[in-house]
Design an enzyme around this catalytic site. Structure first.
Site, PDB file in Angstrom:
ATOM      1  N   ASP A   1      94.952   3.616 -53.324  1.00 55.04           N
ATOM      2  CA  ASP A   1      95.943   4.067 -52.343  1.00 55.04           C
ATOM      3  C   ASP A   1      95.581   3.663 -50.918  1.00 55.04           C
ATOM      4  O   ASP A   1      94.411   3.423 -50.608  1.00 55.04           O
ATOM      5  CB  ASP A   1      96.052   5.597 -52.363  1.00 55.04           C
ATOM      6  CG  ASP A   1      96.883   6.108 -53.521  1.00 55.04           C
ATOM      7  OD1 ASP A   1      97.222   5.320 -54.418  1.00 55.04           O
ATOM      8  OD2 ASP A   1      97.177   7.319 -53.550  1.00 55.04           O
TER       9      ASP A   1
ATOM     10  N   HIS B   1      90.620   4.853 -53.423  1.00 47.51           N
ATOM     11  CA  HIS B   1      91.159   4.357 -52.154  1.00 47.51           C
ATOM     12  C   HIS B   1      90.399   3.098 -51.739  1.00 47.51           C
ATOM     13  O   HIS B   1      89.163   3.076 -51.802  1.00 47.51           O
ATOM     14  CB  HIS B   1      91.031   5.418 -51.061  1.00 47.51           C
ATOM     15  CG  HIS B   1      91.841   6.660 -51.341  1.00 47.51           C
ATOM     16  ND1 HIS B   1      91.394   7.643 -52.206  1.00 47.51           N
ATOM     17  CD2 HIS B   1      93.055   7.066 -50.887  1.00 47.51           C
ATOM     18  CE1 HIS B   1      92.306   8.604 -52.271  1.00 47.51           C
ATOM     19  NE2 HIS B   1      93.323   8.277 -51.490  1.00 47.51           N
TER      20      HIS B   1
END
Length: 243
Positions: A55, A201
């Protein structure tokens, strides 16, 4: 009760209903109910496969480092990107696709969702999806909202943009300043199994400065753990989630 008072009551009740419709779906953030009641939303896929997702990118400082490690591991993944990053860093965005990875929509910015802004949600998710198409020629399939909070407005926005919402079933808790490679791997391993969707991430743009280093260091270990269990690692497109 006067007509004016009745009108005021109706307006207040309508506002309460609208707020409830916006906020109530966000309860899917809770991992227990999500896994049992909404397995597709939790990213449950093929029993012999683990979907690897990242993300908050693209980030020209950090995303290329993840792409290099994924190349070394022979793994493809899904990157949930922010529209403003796609427009600011088109070369990094295109490089993700060039390396064989999948792009998905994370929104336009990493905004908090609590005020009922349905029209803004619809506009921004569609804008982000169009940014991906313009930058790469690829049509995104998936949507994951910032913070994993899927409000009513964001559900509608995903539907309008032709995107399927997917959250996660395992995550690395890799956004904090005290994250380490060991802590990220331990957090992922806790819920890692066949059919899982892993959330990590590839940037610290919306997290503690430098936390991406822990994720990058943990990545080979996470992939090795999956392979040791006989599990294939790949993008959501190959995960077998019903759209």
């Amino acid at each position: 009760m006067s007509a004016r008072h009745r009108s005021g009551v109706l307006v207040r009740n309508a506002a309460l209903l609208a707020a409830a419709a916006h906020i109530a779906p966000a309860g899917t953030w809770l991992p227990g109910p999500r896994r049992h009641l909404f397995p597709a939303l939790a990213g449950r896929g093929r029993s012999d496969h683990v979907a690897l997702t990242f993300d908050d990118g693209p980030d020209p400082r950090t995303t290329p480092r993840f792409l290099r490690v994924l190349d070394e591991l022979g793994v493809r993944a899904t990157f949930f990107v922010l529209g403003d990053g796609v427009t600011r860093f088109p070369h990094t965005t295109l490089e993700i696709v060039r390396r064989g990875h999948e792009l998905a929509v994370h929104g336009w910015t990493h905004s908090r969702p609590w005020l009922p802004t349905v029209s803004r949600d619809v506009t921004e998710v569609d804008r982000a999806a169009r940014a991906v198409r313009l930058a790469t020629g690829e049509v995104p399939l998936w949507y994951r909202p910032p913070y994993g909070i899927l409000t009513g407005g964001r559900w509608l926005a995903a539907a309008r943009a032709g995107l399927t919402p997917v959250l996660w079933s395992a995550w690395g808790r890799d956004w904090s300043a005290d994250a380490t490679a060991r802590s990220v791997f331990a957090a992922v391993r806790r819920d890692l199994c066949g059919g899982a969707t892993v959330l990590l991430h590839d940037t610290d743009r919306a997290a503690a400065t430098g936390c991406w280093r822990a994720t990058l260091a943990a990545l080979p270990v996470v992939v090795a753990e999956c392979r040791a269990a006989g599990l294939e690692v790949g993008p959501l497109a190959e995960h077998g989630i019903r759209r």
